[in-house]
Design a protein around this motif. Structure first.
Motif, mmCIF file in Angstrom:
data_model
loop_
_atom_site.group_PDB
_atom_site.id
_atom_site.type_symbol
_atom_site.label_atom_id
_atom_site.label_comp_id
_atom_site.label_asym_id
_atom_site.label_seq_id
_atom_site.Cartn_x
_atom_site.Cartn_y
_atom_site.Cartn_z
ATOM 1 N N THR A 41 0.835 -1.188 0.000
ATOM 2 C CA THR A 41 0.000 0.000 0.000
ATOM 3 C C THR A 41 0.877 1.248 0.000
ATOM 4 O O THR A 41 2.046 1.206 0.403
ATOM 5 C CB THR A 41 -0.926 0.016 1.221
ATOM 6 O OG1 THR A 41 -0.140 -0.133 2.414
ATOM 7 C CG2 THR A 41 -1.930 -1.128 1.147
ATOM 8 N N GLU A 42 0.309 2.362 -0.402
ATOM 9 C CA GLU A 42 1.095 3.581 -0.572
ATOM 10 C C GLU A 42 1.604 4.157 0.744
ATOM 11 O O GLU A 42 2.513 5.010 0.749
ATOM 12 C CB GLU A 42 0.278 4.634 -1.320
ATOM 13 C CG GLU A 42 -1.024 5.019 -0.650
ATOM 14 C CD GLU A 42 -1.872 5.911 -1.538
ATOM 15 O OE1 GLU A 42 -1.320 6.633 -2.384
ATOM 16 O OE2 GLU A 42 -3.105 5.901 -1.381
ATOM 17 N N ASP A 43 1.057 3.716 1.885
ATOM 18 C CA ASP A 43 1.504 4.223 3.181
ATOM 19 C C ASP A 43 2.475 3.275 3.872
ATOM 20 O O ASP A 43 2.706 3.373 5.084
ATOM 21 C CB ASP A 43 0.300 4.493 4.088
ATOM 22 C CG ASP A 43 -0.556 3.250 4.338
ATOM 23 O OD1 ASP A 43 -0.273 2.206 3.713
ATOM 24 O OD2 ASP A 43 -1.502 3.334 5.141
ATOM 25 N N GLY A 45 5.684 3.084 3.715
ATOM 26 C CA GLY A 45 6.963 3.673 4.119
ATOM 27 C C GLY A 45 8.077 3.154 3.241
ATOM 28 O O GLY A 45 8.232 3.573 2.089
ATOM 29 N N ARG A 107 11.660 3.936 -0.947
ATOM 30 C CA ARG A 107 10.715 4.727 -0.150
ATOM 31 C C ARG A 107 9.498 5.036 -1.018
ATOM 32 O O ARG A 107 9.625 5.598 -2.109
ATOM 33 C CB ARG A 107 11.340 6.029 0.345
ATOM 34 C CG ARG A 107 10.349 6.902 1.148
ATOM 35 C CD ARG A 107 10.935 8.238 1.559
ATOM 36 N NE ARG A 107 11.985 8.062 2.548
ATOM 37 C CZ ARG A 107 13.265 8.366 2.344
ATOM 38 N NH1 ARG A 107 13.659 8.841 1.158
ATOM 39 N NH2 ARG A 107 14.154 8.199 3.301
ATOM 40 N N THR A 109 6.087 7.025 -1.706
ATOM 41 C CA THR A 109 5.451 8.298 -1.371
ATOM 42 C C THR A 109 4.001 8.058 -0.959
ATOM 43 O O THR A 109 3.234 7.439 -1.697
ATOM 44 C CB THR A 109 5.478 9.253 -2.574
ATOM 45 O OG1 THR A 109 6.829 9.393 -3.027
ATOM 46 C CG2 THR A 109 4.926 10.619 -2.183
ATOM 47 N N ASP A 110 3.648 8.530 0.222
ATOM 48 C CA ASP A 110 2.289 8.344 0.724
ATOM 49 C C ASP A 110 1.389 9.441 0.169
ATOM 50 O O ASP A 110 1.444 10.593 0.593
ATOM 51 C CB ASP A 110 2.288 8.385 2.254
ATOM 52 C CG ASP A 110 0.919 8.030 2.847
ATOM 53 O OD1 ASP A 110 -0.018 7.787 2.049
ATOM 54 O OD2 ASP A 110 0.798 8.004 4.082
ATOM 55 N N THR A 112 -1.974 9.080 0.194
ATOM 56 C CA THR A 112 -3.316 8.782 0.681
ATOM 57 C C THR A 112 -4.148 10.065 0.687
ATOM 58 O O THR A 112 -3.698 11.110 1.163
ATOM 59 C CB THR A 112 -3.260 8.191 2.100
ATOM 60 O OG1 THR A 112 -2.490 6.992 2.071
ATOM 61 C CG2 THR A 112 -4.655 7.897 2.621
ATOM 62 N N ASP A 147 -3.256 1.867 -4.332
ATOM 63 C CA ASP A 147 -3.891 3.128 -3.962
ATOM 64 C C ASP A 147 -4.874 2.910 -2.811
ATOM 65 O O ASP A 147 -5.830 2.152 -2.938
ATOM 66 C CB ASP A 147 -4.620 3.695 -5.193
ATOM 67 C CG ASP A 147 -5.276 5.039 -4.927
ATOM 68 O OD1 ASP A 147 -4.965 5.650 -3.879
ATOM 69 O OD2 ASP A 147 -6.083 5.482 -5.750
ATOM 70 N N ASN A 148 -4.624 3.575 -1.684
ATOM 71 C CA ASN A 148 -5.528 3.453 -0.542
ATOM 72 C C ASN A 148 -6.904 4.046 -0.814
ATOM 73 O O ASN A 148 -7.861 3.773 -0.091
ATOM 74 C CB ASN A 148 -4.934 4.149 0.688
ATOM 75 C CG ASN A 148 -3.781 3.368 1.288
ATOM 76 O OD1 ASN A 148 -3.689 2.159 1.124
ATOM 77 N ND2 ASN A 148 -2.888 4.061 1.969
ATOM 78 N N ASP A 149 -6.999 4.879 -1.834
ATOM 79 C CA ASP A 149 -8.262 5.563 -2.128
ATOM 80 C C ASP A 149 -9.045 4.856 -3.230
ATOM 81 O O ASP A 149 -10.020 5.397 -3.729
ATOM 82 C CB ASP A 149 -7.985 7.012 -2.538
ATOM 83 C CG ASP A 149 -7.112 7.723 -1.526
ATOM 84 O OD1 ASP A 149 -7.612 8.008 -0.432
ATOM 85 O OD2 ASP A 149 -5.919 7.950 -1.825
#
Length: 310
Positions: A41-43, A45, A107, A109-110, A112, A147-149
């Protein structure tokens, strides 16, 4: 519908193959990814992608990172062990000194809160510092940033496919991906299902088999929405294939090489991208008799990499 392909010869529950190839194993030192595909997921880290060295004690390997829908500097950045930007494209591997790098670190990029869709980039191992150490079969790793969205709603819709069977002949295949409808599954055979494939139409040009879905195929996405799991050996229609097999149900199934594997009903895995779906491994349309048991014939197959787009 009289075109059939006899793939397996059955005797009770045993299977004999028409032909087999003896594997040749080569004893050599090599470097390789542990997998050819990762999803995060994008978050997340930092994404850590291990690179293994087999046989030798130490070597240096070069690698190349390639943008696909994800862009370096915007959606991801390669970093060193300390989290600092690393554009060297060089990784030191050691089986004796674990203080050295043994993974490629990225790394993520978050973003969200921003609707980006699932994004991808790839990393390829290129050359080693020693002639005696080769790059192994898992030399490329495709990375998906989920994508968390997004969610299931974004993936639903009508899909049209392009690709071939395992002999290279064109296959036309379209279907609708709909949200799971409990009313369509009255016996609750597929409790994990969150979606289903409906209105399927398949045309196998080499065989002349033209098939449609009379029943939906139940499926579920994994937690990252990166892979669609279609339950294995689900019958979707039945046809008269003529002598010697007669009327049979047709079911999606894995590319089985044993009866035990076929009857395990392994999921068919389809990788989900941004507006596209891609078959992870070869898939076979197995024929089932009136009791629902495989009879050793199939009505065609799809080659891994077959792709559907919305």
């Amino acid at each position: 519908m009289k075109n059939t392909v006899k793939f397996l010869a059955l005797a009770g529950l045993s299977i004999s193959l028409a032909a087999c190839n003896k594997a040749k194993f080569v004893d050599e030192d090599f470097v390789s990814f542990g997998t050819n595909r990762v999803s995060v997921t994008e978050d997340v880290g930092i994404l850590t992608i291990p690179v293994a060295l087999y046989g030798a004690d130490e070597c240096v390997v070069t690698y190349v990172v390639t943008d696909e829908t994800a862009k370096a500097g915007v959606n991801y950045e390669v970093v060193d062990r300390n989290g600092k930007p690393n554009k060297s494209g060089v990784l030191t591997l050691s089986n004796s000194d674990k203080a050295v790098n043994d993974s490629i670190r990225v790394r993520i990029t978050d973003l969200t809160g921003t609707d980006t869709g699932n994004l991808t980039f790839s990393i390829a191992l290129k050359e080693t510092s020693e002639d005696a150490i080769v790059v192994g079969a898992f030399n490329t790793c495709k990375c998906t940033i989920v994508d968390n969205d997004g969610g299931l709603t974004k993936l639903l819709g009508s899909y049209a496919g392009t690709g071939t069977d395992t002999d290279g002949a064109a296959v036309e295949f379209e279907f609708d991906l709909e949200e799971y409808n409990p009313a369509a599954d009255p016996e609750t055979q597929y409790p994990k299902a969150n979606c289903m494939l409906t209105n399927g139409k398949m045309l196998f040009t080499a065989l002349g088999n033209n098939m449609t879905f009379a029943e939906p195929l139940y499926a579920y996405f994994d937690s990252n929405m990166a892979q669609l799991h279609v339950y294995g050996l689900q019958p979707f229609n039945r046809y008269n294939f003529g002598d010697p097999v007669g009327v049979c149900y047709v079911a999606w199934g894995n590319n089985a090489t044993s009866m035990a594997q076929l009857l395990s009903k392994e999921d068919i895995i389809i990788n989900a991208g941004d507006g596209s779906l891609e078959l992870a491994e070869n898939m076979v349309l197995w024929l089932l008799d009136q009791t629902g048991a495989p009879n050793g014939y199939n009505a065609g197959d799809l080659k891994a990499g077959y792709k559907w787009t919305k």
